[in-house]
Write an enzyme that holds these catalytic residues in place. Structure first.
Site, PDB file in Angstrom:
ATOM      1  N   ARG A 161       6.612  -4.094 -11.475  1.00  0.00           N
ATOM      2  CA  ARG A 161       7.389  -4.939 -10.458  1.00  0.00           C
ATOM      3  C   ARG A 161       6.276  -5.967  -9.759  1.00  0.00           C
ATOM      4  O   ARG A 161       5.332  -5.391  -9.208  1.00  0.00           O
ATOM      5  CB  ARG A 161       8.033  -4.192  -9.382  1.00  0.00           C
ATOM      6  CG  ARG A 161       8.979  -5.127  -8.273  1.00  0.00           C
ATOM      7  CD  ARG A 161       9.684  -4.290  -7.210  1.00  0.00           C
ATOM      8  NE  ARG A 161       8.817  -3.988  -6.398  1.00  0.00           N
ATOM      9  CZ  ARG A 161       8.610  -2.734  -5.710  1.00  0.00           C
ATOM     10  NH1 ARG A 161       9.120  -1.708  -6.077  1.00  0.00           N
ATOM     11  NH2 ARG A 161       7.679  -2.719  -4.787  1.00  0.00           N
ATOM     12  N   GLU A 180       1.292  -8.128  -4.617  1.00  0.00           N
ATOM     13  CA  GLU A 180       0.710  -7.157  -5.579  1.00  0.00           C
ATOM     14  C   GLU A 180       1.569  -6.780  -6.700  1.00  0.00           C
ATOM     15  O   GLU A 180       2.558  -7.559  -6.954  1.00  0.00           O
ATOM     16  CB  GLU A 180       0.374  -5.653  -4.947  1.00  0.00           C
ATOM     17  CG  GLU A 180       1.708  -5.080  -4.729  1.00  0.00           C
ATOM     18  CD  GLU A 180       1.490  -3.701  -3.848  1.00  0.00           C
ATOM     19  OE1 GLU A 180       0.508  -3.256  -3.520  1.00  0.00           O
ATOM     20  OE2 GLU A 180       2.625  -3.324  -3.515  1.00  0.00           O
ATOM     21  N   ASN A 182       3.081  -3.877  -9.188  1.00  0.00           N
ATOM     22  CA  ASN A 182       3.078  -2.433  -9.264  1.00  0.00           C
ATOM     23  C   ASN A 182       3.226  -2.053 -10.747  1.00  0.00           C
ATOM     24  O   ASN A 182       4.181  -2.226 -11.530  1.00  0.00           O
ATOM     25  CB  ASN A 182       4.523  -2.068  -8.528  1.00  0.00           C
ATOM     26  CG  ASN A 182       4.068  -2.324  -7.048  1.00  0.00           C
ATOM     27  OD1 ASN A 182       3.545  -1.662  -6.113  1.00  0.00           O
ATOM     28  ND2 ASN A 182       4.759  -3.449  -6.421  1.00  0.00           N
ATOM     29  N   SER A 187       9.816   1.072  -7.585  1.00  0.00           N
ATOM     30  CA  SER A 187      11.174   1.422  -6.928  1.00  0.00           C
ATOM     31  C   SER A 187      12.159   0.685  -6.469  1.00  0.00           C
ATOM     32  O   SER A 187      11.859  -0.515  -6.880  1.00  0.00           O
ATOM     33  CB  SER A 187      10.924   2.605  -5.898  1.00  0.00           C
ATOM     34  OG  SER A 187      10.247   1.973  -4.953  1.00  0.00           O
ATOM     35  N   LYS A 342      -5.572  -2.798  -7.029  1.00  0.00           N
ATOM     36  CA  LYS A 342      -6.052  -3.973  -6.039  1.00  0.00           C
ATOM     37  C   LYS A 342      -7.369  -4.429  -6.653  1.00  0.00           C
ATOM     38  O   LYS A 342      -7.428  -5.730  -6.546  1.00  0.00           O
ATOM     39  CB  LYS A 342      -6.116  -3.371  -4.802  1.00  0.00           C
ATOM     40  CG  LYS A 342      -4.746  -2.758  -4.119  1.00  0.00           C
ATOM     41  CD  LYS A 342      -3.860  -3.568  -4.018  1.00  0.00           C
ATOM     42  CE  LYS A 342      -2.619  -3.240  -3.014  1.00  0.00           C
ATOM     43  NZ  LYS A 342      -1.980  -1.742  -3.856  1.00  0.00           N
ATOM     44  N   LYS A 399      -7.235  -4.640   1.928  1.00  0.00           N
ATOM     45  CA  LYS A 399      -6.231  -3.759   0.956  1.00  0.00           C
ATOM     46  C   LYS A 399      -7.404  -2.552   0.375  1.00  0.00           C
ATOM     47  O   LYS A 399      -8.179  -3.132  -0.264  1.00  0.00           O
ATOM     48  CB  LYS A 399      -5.492  -4.429  -0.040  1.00  0.00           C
ATOM     49  CG  LYS A 399      -4.635  -5.383   0.442  1.00  0.00           C
ATOM     50  CD  LYS A 399      -3.985  -6.128  -0.797  1.00  0.00           C
ATOM     51  CE  LYS A 399      -2.918  -6.887  -0.399  1.00  0.00           C
ATOM     52  NZ  LYS A 399      -2.026  -7.411  -1.595  1.00  0.00           N
ATOM     53  N   GLU A 403      -1.371   2.773  -3.341  1.00  0.00           N
ATOM     54  CA  GLU A 403      -0.047   2.299  -3.442  1.00  0.00           C
ATOM     55  C   GLU A 403       0.800   2.961  -2.637  1.00  0.00           C
ATOM     56  O   GLU A 403       0.436   3.982  -2.030  1.00  0.00           O
ATOM     57  CB  GLU A 403       0.422   2.504  -5.018  1.00  0.00           C
ATOM     58  CG  GLU A 403      -0.534   1.981  -6.088  1.00  0.00           C
ATOM     59  CD  GLU A 403      -0.617   0.260  -6.180  1.00  0.00           C
ATOM     60  OE1 GLU A 403       0.579  -0.265  -5.615  1.00  0.00           O
ATOM     61  OE2 GLU A 403      -1.764  -0.014  -6.459  1.00  0.00           O
ATOM     62  N   GLY A 404       2.100   2.494  -2.679  1.00  0.00           N
ATOM     63  CA  GLY A 404       2.962   3.440  -1.891  1.00  0.00           C
ATOM     64  C   GLY A 404       3.481   2.879  -0.454  1.00  0.00           C
ATOM     65  O   GLY A 404       4.392   3.318   0.259  1.00  0.00           O
ATOM     66  N   ARG A 485      13.256  -7.096   0.020  1.00  0.00           N
ATOM     67  CA  ARG A 485      13.128  -6.081   1.039  1.00  0.00           C
ATOM     68  C   ARG A 485      12.884  -6.759   2.140  1.00  0.00           C
ATOM     69  O   ARG A 485      11.935  -8.036   2.300  1.00  0.00           O
ATOM     70  CB  ARG A 485      11.852  -5.175   0.578  1.00  0.00           C
ATOM     71  CG  ARG A 485      12.343  -4.193  -0.327  1.00  0.00           C
ATOM     72  CD  ARG A 485      11.177  -3.274  -1.026  1.00  0.00           C
ATOM     73  NE  ARG A 485      10.036  -4.225  -1.543  1.00  0.00           N
ATOM     74  CZ  ARG A 485       9.011  -3.878  -1.866  1.00  0.00           C
ATOM     75  NH1 ARG A 485       8.645  -2.612  -1.600  1.00  0.00           N
ATOM     76  NH2 ARG A 485       8.118  -4.666  -2.398  1.00  0.00           N
TER      77      ARG A 485
END
Length: 509
Positions: A161, A180, A182, A187, A342, A399, A403-404, A485
């Site tokens: 993603r 970024e 992923n 998700s 990253k 950064k 992740e997350g 989002r």
């Protein structure tokens, strides 16, 4: 710094070719930007009684459509569930940049896959990071061991993603800038497959029938499942299962269940296991087939394993290595996991690096580079950029290799971290990027037991990509759908799972 698509001058059509905007489109540009800023009209957003009614309608529709999460207090039980947090209204997004994001996704899939096959590049890109970041170093050691032993499986499955924000320049023009990519545990492909109907219904109830028709169909869950199914099919054993490697706390289980459901409809068995299940019952036979609890595993789909805290013991790391050494198809395999770090994102922005992976495709290089947000390029330039960041920290984001969500550093905290790391190799554990400056849109964020109040909101557009490679043959490379989002502008960082952002839909303008 590279600029993205300038919607004042170009339009990205459905064939992904960039062309000058037509006179009519240029004349409509002020209207598009105005619509973006306004969102829903004031006579709707300021009508408290109407908003209260719409919020109840929206929550019920979310439950009807299956936009669900387990409650925080009982994250491993489905006895009590609630709606996943979402916006009351969809958010206006310019059609041109939305299509640009979709068009470039298959190129990003190819890029990630080619990086994963280039051990020299990964070694060079991550050399400074693995000296100071233990988590990345542990992953890299597994990568090196697999290279030494030889990859057991030639089937590669990627579910990515790529996340973007819309950077608004002082002249009002908007460009697509990548936050970024992923490559592990991307998700909300499941839940975002159900939110379009929620917002369509809300708009109809609000008397906005025309706007409801501008919300696109979106089904990432089926696209993600299609790629998993292809990998399972290539593995070649109808008895073997797709194993979802899941977290200890499974509040977001329904997002994954949608993909499982699509697989079961294809008569593909799925199982759900944690790291400790693999540690205790996992084994390889003489052919390196992976068995967990006595069940052969065809595909390991990592929905866990992307943060240091996921590896609670040496046994957890051993379990990861066991899976990587097996002939099971890994999504992602360790090399693809590292390709999404990253630091790799930073190195890709250096002049000439993209050309390494697309040597005879300048058009593809241009499409990808147009989405870059302008990270640090070299150590010398880095010193100058750090000085700029200390002077104007609000113009940058720092950064770490994590992740997350919720890990990035902003504002005055950037100064503290950079000053503490001055003259130290610790600074190489971070990348410093230009901060994307999106325009805020007013909306209502609906959360369980949350207040019903209007907020200035910022949005992030995600595009799902899937690919399957068998040896040297790319047998599938697709854009599988999108995710929007949205969060209050009060929050600098954090996703839906972190409790900051909520699910949304683009309303194309």
């Amino acid at each position: 710094m590279h600029t993205g698509l300038h919607i004042g001058y170009y339009f990205e059509d459905s064939s992904s070719r960039r062309r000058p905007m037509l006179k009519q489109e240029r004349s409509e540009l002020p209207f598009v930007l105005k619509k973006m800023a306004q969102g829903m009209p004031d006579y709707i957003t300021m009508d408290r009684a109407l908003i209260a009614d719409l919020a109840e309608v929206a929550k019920d529709e979310a439950l009807l459509q299956g936009v669900l999460m387990r409650i925080q207090e009982a994250s491993n039980s489905s006895e009590l569930v609630t709606y996943a947090p979402f916006t009351l209204f969809p958010t206006p997004v310019p059609k041109a940049v939305f299509l640009q994001a979709l068009a470039v996704q298959t190129h990003y899939n190819t890029l990630v896959d080619r990086i994963s096959q280039d051990p020299d590049f990964l070694q060079e890109a991550l050399a400074s990071t693995i000296e100071v970041d233990d988590f990345t170093a542990r992953l890299f050691r597994i990568h090196q061991q697999i290279l030494k032993e030889g990859r057991a499986q030639s089937i590669v499955l990627g579910l990515n993603r790529s996340d973007y924000m819309l950077d608004q320049a002082k002249d009002g023009s908007v460009s697509l800038k990548q936050v970024e990519i992923n490559t592990i545990a991307a998700s909300f492909g499941g839940l975002s497959s159900r939110t379009a109907d929620v917002h369509r219904h809300v708009l109809k109830v609000a008397g906005k029938l025309e706007e409801s028709r501008r919300i696109l169909d979106n089904d990432p869950a089926s696209g993600l499942a299609r790629a998993v199914a292809k990998a399972w099919e290539l593995y070649g054993s109808h008895r073997a299962a797709v194993m979802f490697l899941v977290e200890e706390s499974q509040r977001n289980i329904f997002d994954q269940r949608y993909i499982e459901s699509h697989l079961w409809k294809r008569n593909i068995p799925t199982i759900r296991k944690r790291f400790d299940n693999v540690s205790k019952t996992g084994s390889l036979d003489q052919d390196k087939k992976l068995f967990v609890d006595g069940r052969e595993v065809a595909v390991v789909y990592f929905r866990n394993g992307y943060m240091p805290q996921n590896y609670v013991s040496e046994q957890t790391w051993d379990a990861r290595l066991l899976m990587e050494r097996s002939v099971a198809v890994k999504c992602p395999d360790i090399s693809t996991h590292l390709a999404g770090t990253k630091k790799v994102q930073q190195v890709l922005a250096r002049p000439g690096v993209l050309e390494r992976f697309f040597p005879d495709q300048p058009g593809v290089v241009e499409q990808i580079r147009a989405t870059f947000a302008g990270p640090l390029h070299s150590r010398h330039e880095g010193d100058k950029t750090v000085a700029m960041a200390l002077a104007a920290p609000d113009q940058f984001v720092l950064k770490p290799q994590r992740e997350g969500g919720g890990n990035n550093i902003y504002g005055a905290e950037i100064c503290r971290v950079l000053q503490a790391a001055e003259g130290s190799s610790e600074r190489t554990a971070y990348i410093l990027m230009d901060k994307i400056q999106p325009a805020a849109v007013q909306n209502y964020l609906l959360r369980r037991d949350g207040p019903l109040e209007i907020s200035n909101c910022l949005s992030e557009l995600g595009v799902f990509g899937t690919y399957v490679r068998h040896g040297k043959d790319m047998v599938m490379n697709e854009c599988a759908g999108h995710l929007l989002r949205t969060k209050s502008s009060e929050h600098s960082d954090g996703g839906v799972a972190a409790g900051v952002a909520v699910l949304d839909n683009p309303l194309l303008v």
